[in-house]
Enzyme design. Sequence first.
Site, PDB file in Angstrom:
ATOM      1  N   GLY A  11       0.821  -1.211   0.000  1.00 47.73           N
ATOM      2  CA  GLY A  11       0.000   0.000   0.000  1.00 47.73           C
ATOM      3  C   GLY A  11       0.854   1.259   0.000  1.00 47.73           C
ATOM      4  N   GLY A  13      -0.376   4.313   0.318  1.00 47.12           N
ATOM      5  CA  GLY A  13      -1.209   5.393   0.848  1.00 47.12           C
ATOM      6  C   GLY A  13      -0.399   6.197   1.850  1.00 47.12           C
ATOM      7  CG  PHE A  14      -2.126   9.489   4.012  1.00 39.30           C
ATOM      8  CD1 PHE A  14      -1.525  10.728   3.895  1.00 39.30           C
ATOM      9  CD2 PHE A  14      -3.393   9.318   3.497  1.00 39.30           C
ATOM     10  CE1 PHE A  14      -2.170  11.783   3.282  1.00 39.30           C
ATOM     11  CE2 PHE A  14      -4.056  10.364   2.888  1.00 39.30           C
ATOM     12  CZ  PHE A  14      -3.449  11.599   2.772  1.00 39.30           C
ATOM     13  N   GLY A  15       0.134   5.687   5.082  1.00 36.75           N
ATOM     14  CA  GLY A  15       0.968   4.889   5.968  1.00 36.75           C
ATOM     15  C   GLY A  15       2.136   4.257   5.232  1.00 36.75           C
ATOM     16  CB  VAL A  79      -0.873  -7.677  -1.845  1.00 37.71           C
ATOM     17  CG1 VAL A  79      -0.621  -8.738  -0.787  1.00 37.71           C
ATOM     18  CG2 VAL A  79       0.394  -6.914  -2.157  1.00 37.71           C
ATOM     19  CD  GLU A 170     -14.101  17.507   4.309  1.00 35.79           C
ATOM     20  OE1 GLU A 170     -13.393  17.966   5.203  1.00 35.79           O
ATOM     21  OE2 GLU A 170     -13.739  16.585   3.555  1.00 35.79           O
ATOM     22  CG  ASP A 300      -7.864   4.149   7.081  1.00 34.59           C
ATOM     23  OD1 ASP A 300      -7.406   4.885   7.976  1.00 34.59           O
ATOM     24  OD2 ASP A 300      -8.582   4.574   6.150  1.00 34.59           O
ATOM     25  CB  ALA A 316      -4.218  11.457   6.826  1.00 41.61           C
ATOM     26  CD  GLN A 317      -0.438  13.767  11.124  1.00 37.33           C
ATOM     27  OE1 GLN A 317       0.351  13.124  11.809  1.00 37.33           O
ATOM     28  NE2 GLN A 317      -0.028  14.515  10.122  1.00 37.33           N
TER      29      GLN A 317
HETATM   30  C1  LIG Z   1     -13.132  10.741   1.008  1.00 41.22           C
HETATM   31  C2  LIG Z   1     -12.195  10.666   2.183  1.00 41.22           C
HETATM   32  C3  LIG Z   1     -11.856  11.828   2.879  1.00 41.22           C
HETATM   33  C4  LIG Z   1     -10.993  11.759   3.964  1.00 41.22           C
HETATM   34  N1  LIG Z   1     -10.661  12.919   4.611  1.00 41.22           N
HETATM   35  C5  LIG Z   1      -9.775  12.894   5.622  1.00 41.22           C
HETATM   36  C6  LIG Z   1      -9.348  14.094   6.262  1.00 41.22           C
HETATM   37  O1  LIG Z   1      -9.812  15.187   5.930  1.00 41.22           O
HETATM   38  N2  LIG Z   1      -8.426  13.996   7.263  1.00 41.22           N
HETATM   39  C7  LIG Z   1      -7.896  12.804   7.648  1.00 41.22           C
HETATM   40  O2  LIG Z   1      -7.044  12.752   8.532  1.00 41.22           O
HETATM   41  N3  LIG Z   1      -8.285  11.645   7.070  1.00 41.22           N
HETATM   42  C8  LIG Z   1      -9.202  11.668   6.058  1.00 41.22           C
HETATM   43  N4  LIG Z   1      -9.590  10.500   5.462  1.00 41.22           N
HETATM   44  C9  LIG Z   1      -9.036   9.230   5.977  1.00 41.22           C
HETATM   45  C10 LIG Z   1      -7.609   9.036   5.487  1.00 41.22           C
HETATM   46  O3  LIG Z   1      -7.536   9.299   4.109  1.00 41.22           O
HETATM   47  C11 LIG Z   1      -7.187   7.615   5.814  1.00 41.22           C
HETATM   48  O4  LIG Z   1      -7.224   7.466   7.211  1.00 41.22           O
HETATM   49  C12 LIG Z   1      -5.795   7.325   5.285  1.00 41.22           C
HETATM   50  O5  LIG Z   1      -5.783   7.393   3.883  1.00 41.22           O
HETATM   51  C13 LIG Z   1      -5.315   5.953   5.748  1.00 41.22           C
HETATM   52  O6  LIG Z   1      -4.055   5.726   5.220  1.00 41.22           O
HETATM   53  P1  LIG Z   1      -3.614   4.225   4.873  1.00 41.22           P
HETATM   54  O7  LIG Z   1      -2.184   4.319   4.452  1.00 41.22           O
HETATM   55  O8  LIG Z   1      -3.976   3.324   5.976  1.00 41.22           O
HETATM   56  O9  LIG Z   1      -4.539   3.810   3.648  1.00 41.22           O
HETATM   57  P2  LIG Z   1      -4.741   4.505   2.232  1.00 41.22           P
HETATM   58  O10 LIG Z   1      -4.267   5.897   2.222  1.00 41.22           O
HETATM   59  O11 LIG Z   1      -6.155   4.235   1.873  1.00 41.22           O
HETATM   60  O12 LIG Z   1      -3.799   3.655   1.277  1.00 41.22           O
HETATM   61  C14 LIG Z   1      -3.993   2.295   1.047  1.00 41.22           C
HETATM   62  C15 LIG Z   1      -3.274   1.933  -0.247  1.00 41.22           C
HETATM   63  O13 LIG Z   1      -3.251   0.519  -0.346  1.00 41.22           O
HETATM   64  C16 LIG Z   1      -3.516   0.144  -1.689  1.00 41.22           C
HETATM   65  N5  LIG Z   1      -4.051  -1.224  -1.626  1.00 41.22           N
HETATM   66  C17 LIG Z   1      -5.148  -1.644  -0.966  1.00 41.22           C
HETATM   67  N6  LIG Z   1      -5.287  -2.962  -1.089  1.00 41.22           N
HETATM   68  C18 LIG Z   1      -4.250  -3.388  -1.863  1.00 41.22           C
HETATM   69  C19 LIG Z   1      -3.856  -4.660  -2.347  1.00 41.22           C
HETATM   70  N7  LIG Z   1      -4.532  -5.778  -2.034  1.00 41.22           N
HETATM   71  N8  LIG Z   1      -2.760  -4.728  -3.130  1.00 41.22           N
HETATM   72  C20 LIG Z   1      -2.054  -3.621  -3.436  1.00 41.22           C
HETATM   73  N9  LIG Z   1      -2.383  -2.391  -2.991  1.00 41.22           N
HETATM   74  C21 LIG Z   1      -3.467  -2.283  -2.205  1.00 41.22           C
HETATM   75  C22 LIG Z   1      -4.499   1.189  -2.163  1.00 41.22           C
HETATM   76  O14 LIG Z   1      -4.478   1.289  -3.572  1.00 41.22           O
HETATM   77  C23 LIG Z   1      -3.984   2.444  -1.480  1.00 41.22           C
HETATM   78  O15 LIG Z   1      -3.074   3.153  -2.292  1.00 41.22           O
HETATM   79  C24 LIG Z   1     -10.455  10.528   4.366  1.00 41.22           C
HETATM   80  C25 LIG Z   1     -10.799   9.363   3.682  1.00 41.22           C
HETATM   81  C26 LIG Z   1     -11.652   9.430   2.596  1.00 41.22           C
HETATM   82  C27 LIG Z   1     -12.014   8.174   1.856  1.00 41.22           C
END
Ligand SMILES: Cc1cc2nc3c(=O)[nH]c(=O)nc-3n(C[C@H](O)[C@H](O)[C@H](O)COP(=O)(O)OP(=O)(O)OC[C@H]3O[C@@H](n4cnc5c(N)ncnc54)[C@H](O)[C@@H]3O)c2cc1C
Length: 453
Positions: A11, A13-15, A79, A170, A300, A316-317
């Site tokens: 992933g 994403g943020f993490g 994955v 929003e 998440d 995100a944080q």
């Molecule tokens: C519409 C929306 C608005 C939001 N607004 C806010 C906000 O204003 N402030 C805030 O703090 N948080 C906000 N959030 C929440 C925040 O975005 C999440 O908490 C954050 O993105 C979590 O980070 P993460 O790295 O866990 O997952 P993500 O950022 O979701 O990243 C997960 C990544 O894993 C990849 N992935 C998933 N499954 C697989 C797989 N099987 N194989 C390969 N890749 C995979 C995905 O493509 C993605 O790129 C919002 C969320 C959404 C949906």
Amino acid sequence: MTDRRRVVIVGAGFGGLAAAKRLEREDVDVTLVDRHNFHTFLPLLYQVATAGLNAADVGYVVRGVFRREQQVRFRKDEVVGVDWDARTVDLAAEGPVPFDHLVVAAGSSTNYFGVDGAREHAFPLYSLEDAVRVRNHLLSLFEAADSEPGLVDDGVLNFVVVGGGPTGVEVAGALVELIEKVLEQDFHDLDVHRARVILVEQADRLLAPFSASSQRYARKTLVRRGVEVRLGTAVERIAVDHVALSSGEVLRTRLVLWAAGVRAGVLADRLGVEQGPGGRITVGDDLSIEGHPEAFAIGDIADIADDSGGRLPQLAQVAIQGGTHAAEQVLADIDGRPRTPFRYHDKGTMATIGRRAAVAEIPRRGGRARVLHGGAAWLAWLGLHLVYLVGVRNRLSVLTSWAWNYLTWDRGPRLILRPEVLPHSPRVEPDARPPSHGPGAPAPLLNPDRAPG
Ligand SMILES: Cc1cc2nc3c(=O)[nH]c(=O)nc-3n(C[C@H](O)[C@H](O)[C@H](O)COP(=O)(O)OP(=O)(O)OC[C@H]3O[C@@H](n4cnc5c(N)ncnc54)[C@H](O)[C@@H]3O)c2cc1C
């Protein structure tokens, strides 16, 4: 081949990005896997959906992030599982990839809570594709109403947002601005003021994680701007052309935006590990997965206990700080140092309602949170999102779009992209419309390409 430790991060994403950034200059080989070749800045998705920003403004190519870091390899792949005995991650296309340490950061997915018809007919907002699909559909509905005004009586311009959390608030706020200020000028023959934005929330308040004063402010501001807020109301059924509410009300609509909840990404169900509420992976205080000390779950997808016995929110944080922490535990293992527990530093929460209207709550040491409403909170929200956006080009582009929009009320990307360009866009073809729109007529403006999940 090297004898360096192999760290696989699932992933970007943020993490996942935070973990990879922490390891990019260390003596380890990092493989970062994501099903997309870009990182998505999810907090601004709603602006893509409501034609405020371009899709490319909120996505950033992962290879670009690490183009100078030789030991970070990127794999665009899905994955599908982990073989814990062999210590390999299974990629759908490439097959097994070995690891010494694993960081699972696969985020979350939409939770429909079993609501009848939601998976088939509601539009989620959890990826860039989702956001572009919503924008296509929304603008297509206005085009359809413009060429056939009778469709307005069928609810073609009724937009239902389900869920009064930050995303629902929003998106509802941005929708009324788009309609009242932008589309009103685009459509000369259509009375766009007949459009309705209805925000439905099961609880008796909006913005549950915020203070009562912020909740009241958000509601008052939305109502003043034209959003119909239905509190204490659950969605019982969603069909192609209507939504049935627990109050007995049936709303005719062709666009239901689902902002009601998330659950752990489906990968969590495929790992054979312990899961907590919402399918989130149970982790220890160092963020390692129960029974697999070499693997961590962050963001998440992880079920992380907070200091007061509750759970850390999906923000995100939490993901960013968790990613850095997991990477530091990997380095501690390599150096033979003891691991440390994860401590989340709460920097506060924010939600925007629209132009010059937002709420921000920033914790103060030993005291009550500092609460901001209105223009000051809005400026803080804008600034913070710019800071955390990945990529200088994206920041400049977003800043320019916001400034242009603020000065002119002209939103740029009001493009309806053809399904050939985005295969999952809902098709709203003129020839798909029914010959009449009386009772019993087939529903026009379907959402036929909704992919499950
Ligand atoms: C519409 C929306 C608005 C939001 N607004 C806010 C906000 O204003 N402030 C805030 O703090 N948080 C906000 N959030 C929440 C925040 O975005 C999440 O908490 C954050 O993105 C979590 O980070 P993460 O790295 O866990 O997952 P993500 O950022 O979701 O990243 C997960 C990544 O894993 C990849 N992935 C998933 N499954 C697989 C797989 N099987 N194989 C390969 N890749 C995979 C995905 O493509 C993605 O790129 C919002 C969320 C959404 C949906």
